[in-house]
Enzyme design. Structure first.
Site, mmCIF file in Angstrom:
data_model
loop_
_atom_site.group_PDB
_atom_site.id
_atom_site.type_symbol
_atom_site.label_atom_id
_atom_site.label_comp_id
_atom_site.label_asym_id
_atom_site.label_seq_id
_atom_site.Cartn_x
_atom_site.Cartn_y
_atom_site.Cartn_z
ATOM 1 N N VAL A 186 17.557 -33.100 -46.093
ATOM 2 C CA VAL A 186 16.013 -32.780 -46.036
ATOM 3 C C VAL A 186 15.509 -31.245 -46.409
ATOM 4 C CG1 VAL A 186 15.958 -32.051 -43.845
ATOM 5 C CG2 VAL A 186 14.278 -33.629 -44.533
ATOM 6 N N GLY B 102 22.162 -41.004 -53.169
ATOM 7 C CA GLY B 102 21.746 -40.543 -54.334
ATOM 8 C C GLY B 102 22.440 -39.302 -54.777
ATOM 9 N N THR C 200 23.170 -43.260 -59.483
ATOM 10 C CA THR C 200 23.265 -41.483 -59.954
ATOM 11 C C THR C 200 21.732 -41.343 -60.424
ATOM 12 O OG1 THR C 200 23.766 -42.603 -62.018
ATOM 13 C CG2 THR C 200 25.436 -41.535 -60.473
ATOM 14 N N PHE D 18 17.583 -42.717 -59.811
ATOM 15 C CA PHE D 18 16.605 -43.756 -59.257
ATOM 16 C C PHE D 18 15.288 -43.778 -59.841
ATOM 17 C CE2 PHE D 18 19.278 -43.150 -55.563
ATOM 18 C CZ PHE D 18 19.444 -44.360 -55.163
ATOM 19 N N HIS E 74 19.179 -30.243 -67.405
ATOM 20 C CA HIS E 74 18.801 -30.179 -65.956
ATOM 21 C C HIS E 74 18.559 -28.630 -65.740
ATOM 22 C CE1 HIS E 74 20.499 -34.162 -65.508
ATOM 23 N NE2 HIS E 74 19.729 -34.211 -64.587
ATOM 24 N N HIS E 75 17.855 -28.430 -64.679
ATOM 25 C CA HIS E 75 17.288 -27.181 -64.133
ATOM 26 C C HIS E 75 18.551 -26.351 -63.748
ATOM 27 C CE1 HIS E 75 18.738 -28.719 -60.019
ATOM 28 N NE2 HIS E 75 18.340 -29.900 -60.515
ATOM 29 N N LYS F 34 21.422 -26.690 -61.013
ATOM 30 C CA LYS F 34 22.223 -28.038 -60.812
ATOM 31 C C LYS F 34 23.630 -27.667 -60.751
ATOM 32 C CE LYS F 34 22.755 -32.725 -62.447
ATOM 33 N NZ LYS F 34 22.930 -33.299 -60.863
ATOM 34 N N GLY G 188 25.458 -36.896 -62.752
ATOM 35 C CA GLY G 188 26.059 -38.300 -62.541
ATOM 36 C C GLY G 188 25.326 -39.238 -63.497
HETATM 37 N N1 LIG Z 1 20.279 -40.250 -57.903
HETATM 38 C C1 LIG Z 1 19.075 -39.457 -58.243
HETATM 39 O O1 LIG Z 1 18.056 -40.128 -58.676
HETATM 40 C C2 LIG Z 1 19.150 -38.053 -58.081
HETATM 41 C C3 LIG Z 1 20.095 -37.321 -57.591
HETATM 42 N N2 LIG Z 1 20.015 -36.105 -57.439
HETATM 43 C C4 LIG Z 1 21.340 -35.490 -56.824
HETATM 44 O O2 LIG Z 1 20.920 -35.028 -55.332
HETATM 45 C C5 LIG Z 1 21.773 -34.019 -54.742
HETATM 46 C C6 LIG Z 1 20.635 -33.032 -54.395
HETATM 47 O O3 LIG Z 1 20.005 -32.477 -55.309
HETATM 48 P P1 LIG Z 1 18.955 -31.457 -55.022
HETATM 49 O O4 LIG Z 1 17.955 -31.641 -54.015
HETATM 50 O O5 LIG Z 1 18.360 -30.998 -56.287
HETATM 51 O O6 LIG Z 1 19.946 -30.228 -54.398
HETATM 52 P P2 LIG Z 1 19.344 -29.125 -53.137
HETATM 53 O O7 LIG Z 1 20.800 -28.003 -53.459
HETATM 54 O O8 LIG Z 1 18.025 -28.642 -53.492
HETATM 55 O O9 LIG Z 1 19.607 -29.671 -51.946
HETATM 56 C C7 LIG Z 1 20.902 -30.053 -51.472
HETATM 57 C C8 LIG Z 1 20.649 -30.623 -49.793
HETATM 58 O O10 LIG Z 1 22.029 -30.599 -49.472
HETATM 59 C C9 LIG Z 1 21.900 -29.901 -48.153
HETATM 60 N N3 LIG Z 1 23.302 -29.884 -47.547
HETATM 61 C C10 LIG Z 1 24.229 -28.961 -48.128
HETATM 62 N N4 LIG Z 1 25.319 -29.038 -47.159
HETATM 63 C C11 LIG Z 1 25.271 -30.275 -46.469
HETATM 64 C C12 LIG Z 1 26.066 -31.109 -45.755
HETATM 65 N N5 LIG Z 1 27.189 -30.490 -45.531
HETATM 66 N N6 LIG Z 1 25.551 -32.057 -45.138
HETATM 67 C C13 LIG Z 1 24.268 -32.426 -45.532
HETATM 68 N N7 LIG Z 1 23.483 -31.897 -46.014
HETATM 69 C C14 LIG Z 1 23.941 -30.666 -46.671
HETATM 70 C C15 LIG Z 1 21.200 -28.865 -48.305
HETATM 71 O O11 LIG Z 1 20.789 -28.146 -47.084
HETATM 72 P P3 LIG Z 1 21.369 -27.179 -46.295
HETATM 73 O O12 LIG Z 1 22.113 -26.142 -46.977
HETATM 74 O O13 LIG Z 1 20.250 -26.520 -45.355
HETATM 75 O O14 LIG Z 1 22.574 -27.717 -45.513
HETATM 76 C C16 LIG Z 1 19.951 -29.209 -49.150
HETATM 77 O O15 LIG Z 1 18.999 -29.607 -48.389
HETATM 78 C C17 LIG Z 1 22.459 -33.554 -56.086
HETATM 79 O O16 LIG Z 1 23.842 -34.280 -55.948
HETATM 80 C C18 LIG Z 1 21.657 -34.101 -57.151
HETATM 81 O O17 LIG Z 1 22.654 -34.409 -58.522
HETATM 82 C C19 LIG Z 1 19.020 -35.241 -57.755
HETATM 83 C C20 LIG Z 1 17.986 -35.796 -58.331
HETATM 84 C C21 LIG Z 1 17.804 -37.358 -58.285
HETATM 85 O O1 LIG Z 2 20.501 -32.712 -59.878
HETATM 86 C C1 LIG Z 2 19.447 -33.445 -60.489
HETATM 87 O O2 LIG Z 2 18.310 -32.550 -60.301
HETATM 88 C C2 LIG Z 2 19.434 -34.608 -60.805
HETATM 89 N N1 LIG Z 2 20.669 -35.313 -60.640
HETATM 90 C C3 LIG Z 2 20.988 -36.740 -60.806
HETATM 91 C C4 LIG Z 2 22.175 -36.640 -62.076
HETATM 92 O O3 LIG Z 2 22.890 -36.086 -61.713
HETATM 93 O O4 LIG Z 2 22.008 -37.296 -62.711
HETATM 94 C C5 LIG Z 2 19.816 -37.512 -61.443
HETATM 95 C C6 LIG Z 2 18.843 -36.677 -62.210
HETATM 96 O O5 LIG Z 2 18.988 -36.505 -63.459
HETATM 97 C C7 LIG Z 2 18.507 -35.266 -61.434
#
Ligand SMILES: NC(=O)C1=CN([C@@H]2O[C@H](COP(=O)(O)OP(=O)(O)OC[C@H]3O[C@@H](n4cnc5c(N)ncnc54)[C@H](OP(=O)(O)O)[C@@H]3O)[C@@H](O)[C@H]2O)C=CC1
Ligand SMILES: O=C(O)C1=N[C@H](C(=O)O)C[C@H](O)C1
Length: 249
Positions: free
Chosen positions: A9, A87, A112, A114, A143-144, A147, A153
């Site tokens: 979150v 996700g 991978t 949504f 990607h940014h 990542k 994915g």
């Molecule tokens: N399927 C889809 O459509 C998409 C998938 N993604 C994927 O989602 C994931 C997150 O992306 P993004 O939000 O950019 O990454 P961020 O690095 O911004 O966020 C990751 C989050 O995970 C938390 N985290 C770290 N360790 C743990 C743990 N052990 N348990 C639970 N939470 C944890 C972190 O918080 P803290 O350090 O406070 O624990 C942080 O809130 C990536 O794998 C990305 O590839 C992203 C976009 C779209």
């Molecule tokens: O980390 C991201 O930002 C994203 N991750 C997903 C992936 O690994 O494919 C989906 C999206 O492209 C954004």
């Protein structure tokens, strides 16, 4: 109203899910850092997730975190009997096996990506690769700069789709003397700025090039898709579900 818990979150996607959800939809979040709350949503450590799922009467979890954190919370969902939308990307084989185990106990939907556009892209890729079966294939994702997993994915999922149609061997980047083999597919991961997510498959014959590409312009597209998936998942039998089923519903 679906009572949602968000894993990860405090992250970029966690914030996007909070922004996309209705006011009262997200009832609790999970993260390892010390934050007590994000945007008024209480934050609980993933180790305490099973208790929190019961305490906050959660209908479904939406997860965008890191693989180990996703697995901790997915296993808590199995314990608490709560469906989960996964996700997070970058799972290894063991992680995927643990998710499969979770799906024996509760509904689990993993994607991978949504965005609805990527679902359609995957279908177009299957058609194009099957039809243009002699064309060279090259896959590029951008990607940014934060990542951590590469290739994305989504790129790996597109590669799976291609490999279900054609026997191609991925070559990750090229360097030095690297003549192209007929049966290879180049796969390239670029990291720069705040690019939300771009994927392009190039299909090239001798006299023409077809490019199939998708660009996400806001993380809200992933958040909205994951929340739709959560609402769709509630009340289903235990099992493994895909986002394509939500898009087709
Ligand atoms: N399927 C889809 O459509 C998409 C998938 N993604 C994927 O989602 C994931 C997150 O992306 P993004 O939000 O950019 O990454 P961020 O690095 O911004 O966020 C990751 C989050 O995970 C938390 N985290 C770290 N360790 C743990 C743990 N052990 N348990 C639970 N939470 C944890 C972190 O918080 P803290 O350090 O406070 O624990 C942080 O809130 C990536 O794998 C990305 O590839 C992203 C976009 C779209
Ligand atoms: O980390 C991201 O930002 C994203 N991750 C997903 C992936 O690994 O494919 C989906 C999206 O492209 C954004």
């Amino acid at each position: 109203m679906t009572r949602v818990a968000v894993n990860g979150v405090t992250g970029q996607m966690g914030h996007a899910v909070l922004a996309a959800a209705g006011d009262a939809d997200v009832v609790v979040g999970f993260a390892t850092s010390d934050a007590d709350a994000v945007d008024g949503v209480p934050v609980v450590h993933p180790a305490d997730a099973a208790d929190a799922l019961a305490e906050y009467d959660v209908d479904a979890v939406v997860d965008f975190a890191v693989p180990e954190g996703a697995l901790t919370v997915a296993e808590a969902c199995a314990e608490a009997g709560v469906p989960i939308v996964v996700g997070t990307t970058g799972f290894d084989e063991d992680g995927m096996a643990r998710l499969k185990d979770v799906s024996e106990s509760v509904p689990l939907l993993k994607a991978t990506n949504f965005s609805r556009g990527i679902q359609v892209l995957q279908r177009l890729v299957r058609e194009a690769v099957g039809t243009l079966d002699e064309y060279d294939l090259e896959l590029v994702e951008t990607h940014h700069n934060r990542k951590v997993d590469a290739p994305s994915g989504t790129a790996n999922t597109i590669l799976d789709v291609i490999q279900s149609e054609r026997d191609v061997e991925p070559v990750y980047g090229r360097e030095g003397h690297a003549p192209r083999d007929e049966d290879e597919i180049g796969v390239f991961a670029r990291r720069a700025g705040d690019v939300r997510g771009e994927h392009e498959l190039l299909l090239a014959g001798d006299d023409e090039v077809l490019s199939l590409s998708h660009r996400a312009e806001d993380r809200g597209v992933f958040a909205a898709g994951a929340l739709d998936a959560a609402a769709w998942l509630v009340g289903r039998d235990a099992g493994w579900y895909s986002f394509g089923e939500v898009v087709d519903a």
